[in-house]
Design a protein around this motif. Structure first.
Motif, PDB file in Angstrom:
ATOM      1  N   ALA A   1       0.825  -1.209   0.000  1.00 43.18           N
ATOM      2  CA  ALA A   1       0.000   0.000   0.000  1.00 43.18           C
ATOM      3  C   ALA A   1       0.860   1.260   0.000  1.00 43.18           C
ATOM      4  CB  ALA A   1      -0.938  -0.009   1.214  1.00 43.18           C
ATOM      5  N   LEU A   2       1.978   1.236   0.716  1.00 39.03           N
ATOM      6  CA  LEU A   2       2.881   2.387   0.701  1.00 39.03           C
ATOM      7  C   LEU A   2       3.494   2.606  -0.666  1.00 39.03           C
ATOM      8  CD1 LEU A   2       4.702   1.958   4.135  1.00 39.03           C
ATOM      9  CD2 LEU A   2       2.913   3.623   3.538  1.00 39.03           C
ATOM     10  N   ASP A   3       3.681   1.506  -1.418  1.00 39.66           N
ATOM     11  CA  ASP A   3       4.243   1.618  -2.775  1.00 39.66           C
ATOM     12  C   ASP A   3       3.202   2.001  -3.810  1.00 39.66           C
ATOM     13  OD1 ASP A   3       6.717   1.000  -1.825  1.00 39.66           O
ATOM     14  OD2 ASP A   3       6.551  -1.156  -2.270  1.00 39.66           O
ATOM     15  N   GLY A   4       1.938   2.160  -3.368  1.00 41.09           N
ATOM     16  CA  GLY A   4       0.894   2.589  -4.288  1.00 41.09           C
ATOM     17  C   GLY A   4       0.099   1.466  -4.922  1.00 41.09           C
ATOM     18  N   ALA A   5       0.243   0.238  -4.446  1.00 41.34           N
ATOM     19  CA  ALA A   5      -0.504  -0.882  -5.009  1.00 41.34           C
ATOM     20  C   ALA A   5      -1.944  -0.851  -4.532  1.00 41.34           C
ATOM     21  CB  ALA A   5       0.156  -2.204  -4.615  1.00 41.34           C
ATOM     22  N   GLY A   6      -2.872  -1.023  -5.464  1.00 35.25           N
ATOM     23  CA  GLY A   6      -4.282  -1.066  -5.116  1.00 35.25           C
ATOM     24  C   GLY A   6      -4.698  -2.446  -4.627  1.00 35.25           C
ATOM     25  N   MET A   7      -6.013  -2.583  -4.383  1.00 39.27           N
ATOM     26  CA  MET A   7      -6.517  -3.843  -3.836  1.00 39.27           C
ATOM     27  C   MET A   7      -6.303  -4.994  -4.808  1.00 39.27           C
ATOM     28  SD  MET A   7     -10.399  -4.810  -2.630  1.00 39.27           S
ATOM     29  CE  MET A   7     -10.984  -4.672  -4.332  1.00 39.27           C
ATOM     30  N   TRP A   8      -6.632  -4.782  -6.086  1.00 42.27           N
ATOM     31  CA  TRP A   8      -6.488  -5.870  -7.052  1.00 42.27           C
ATOM     32  C   TRP A   8      -5.030  -6.236  -7.270  1.00 42.27           C
ATOM     33  CZ3 TRP A   8     -10.671  -8.419  -7.650  1.00 42.27           C
ATOM     34  CH2 TRP A   8     -11.922  -7.787  -7.608  1.00 42.27           C
ATOM     35  N   GLN A   9      -4.153  -5.262  -7.249  1.00 35.59           N
ATOM     36  CA  GLN A   9      -2.728  -5.566  -7.371  1.00 35.59           C
ATOM     37  C   GLN A   9      -2.208  -6.344  -6.164  1.00 35.59           C
ATOM     38  OE1 GLN A   9      -0.962  -1.714  -8.005  1.00 35.59           O
ATOM     39  NE2 GLN A   9      -1.168  -1.834 -10.243  1.00 35.59           N
TER      40      GLN A   9
END
Length: 334
Positions: free
Chosen positions: A231-239
């Motif tokens: 999440a800190l790296d910007g990944a969303g839920m699907w990722q």
């Protein structure tokens, strides 16, 4: 100056043949080691005896029966029935004959039913377990409700569905036709082509909670730090699901899919309770077909041969599946 080994041995014999003191670093006595090694086998002995009596002995008897011309006239003394060799197997696999053609049709129906049922059970169970992973009010109640179909006895659940699929007063036709108007007239769900949909619905309904339970247990072993870092790296839920959840659940899913496959392909209780002794052609699973061949037409030799062929098919598929999954695991480790 130290004594030679022979002198030390002679001195020990002179002391009365006693070996080194018990408090020394000598090797443990062999009887104690044997006793410790044999204890697990002794504890497993009751289970091995039951396995032998309940599974192995009937399996061997079934294989012997498949090589005999066993009909209603010789079932009373099946051991004295004439030997037929591979005739029962030839009848079963001859797709140009009625028996072989019917068995092949049942095999393809079972394959399609198994693929759809296992796929839907895994999809629903995995999706539900993932979405219920986060903490929120009422999560425990939802988890309990979702496990109710798995906790119910099979016969109770299937009989309830059989009443719901009734043509005149069933709940399914009442909702689809009377309430929602999705059908022009009430449908027949327990006969005809719709019987496959009814069977698939019941199988998925009672099977997906098991997948939900297994996947939910597997999710507990995934560290939350991985999701926080993603999440800190910007990944969303699907990722996160694609990159973290599904790869971490691969060992769990490998076992889950295999168990669901074996349970679904061999399922006898669901079609038997839902349709009775004679299942419709669209829902003629191979388990019901073997039952009909064996006990409805009294061809015990042919039915035993079909059962052996089914066992060999499942053994081959299971072996290939385990081989492929083990290779993928080794490749991933490398």
């Amino acid at each position: 100056m130290c004594c030679p080994p022979r002198a030390a041995a002679a001195a020990a014999r002179g002391r009365g043949g006693r070996g080194p003191p018990r408090g020394g670093g000598g090797a443990p006595r062999r009887p104690g080691r044997i006793r410790r090694i044999g204890l697990p086998y002794l504890l497993l002995l009751p289970a091995l005896v039951l396995e032998l009596l309940v599974h192995l002995v009937p399996m061997v008897m079934g294989i012997l029966m498949s090589f005999k011309a066993l009909t209603r006239f010789s079932i009373r003394d099946w051991s004295a029935a004439p030997w037929s060799g591979f005739d029962n197997y030839k009848i079963s696999v001859d797709i140009n004959a009625p028996a072989g053609e019917a068995l092949l049709h049942s095999f393809w129906v079972t394959c399609g039913f198994t693929v759809l049922s296992v796929g839907l059970c895994w999809l629903l169970g995995t999706a539900t377990a993932i979405f219920l992973q986060d903490t929120f009010r009422g999560r425990g109640v939802l988890r309990t409700l979702f496990l109710v179909p798995y906790a119910l006895p099979v016969y109770t659940a299937v009989i309830t569905w059989a009443f719901m699929f009734q043509h005149d007063n069933g709940l399914v036709n009442h909702v689809l036709h009377d309430q929602l108007g999705l059908t022009d007239k009430p449908s027949f769900w327990l006969i005809g082509d719709n019987s496959f949909i009814a069977l698939l619905t019941v199988s998925v309904w009672k099977g997906w909670p098991f997948a939900f339970l297994v996947v939910m247990a597997g999710l507990q072993n995934i560290p939350k730090e991985l999701y926080e870092a993603a999440a800190l790296d910007g990944a969303g839920m699907w990722q996160q699901i694609r990159r973290i959840t599904l790869p971490s659940l691969r060992p769990v899913n490998q076992v889950l899919v295999l168990v669901l496959f074996l349970w679904t392909f061999n399922d006898f209780n669901t079609p038997y309770v839902l349709f009775g002794k004679a299942a419709p052609e669209a829902a003629d699973l191979i388990s019901i077909h073997v039952y009909q061949t064996t006990f409805a037409t009294w061809n015990f030799g042919t039915g035993s041969a079909m059962s052996v062929l089914l066992l060999l098919f499942l053994l081959v598929v299971t072996g290939l599946y385990l081989l492929l999954t083990s290779r993928r695991r080794k490749t991933a480790d490398v």
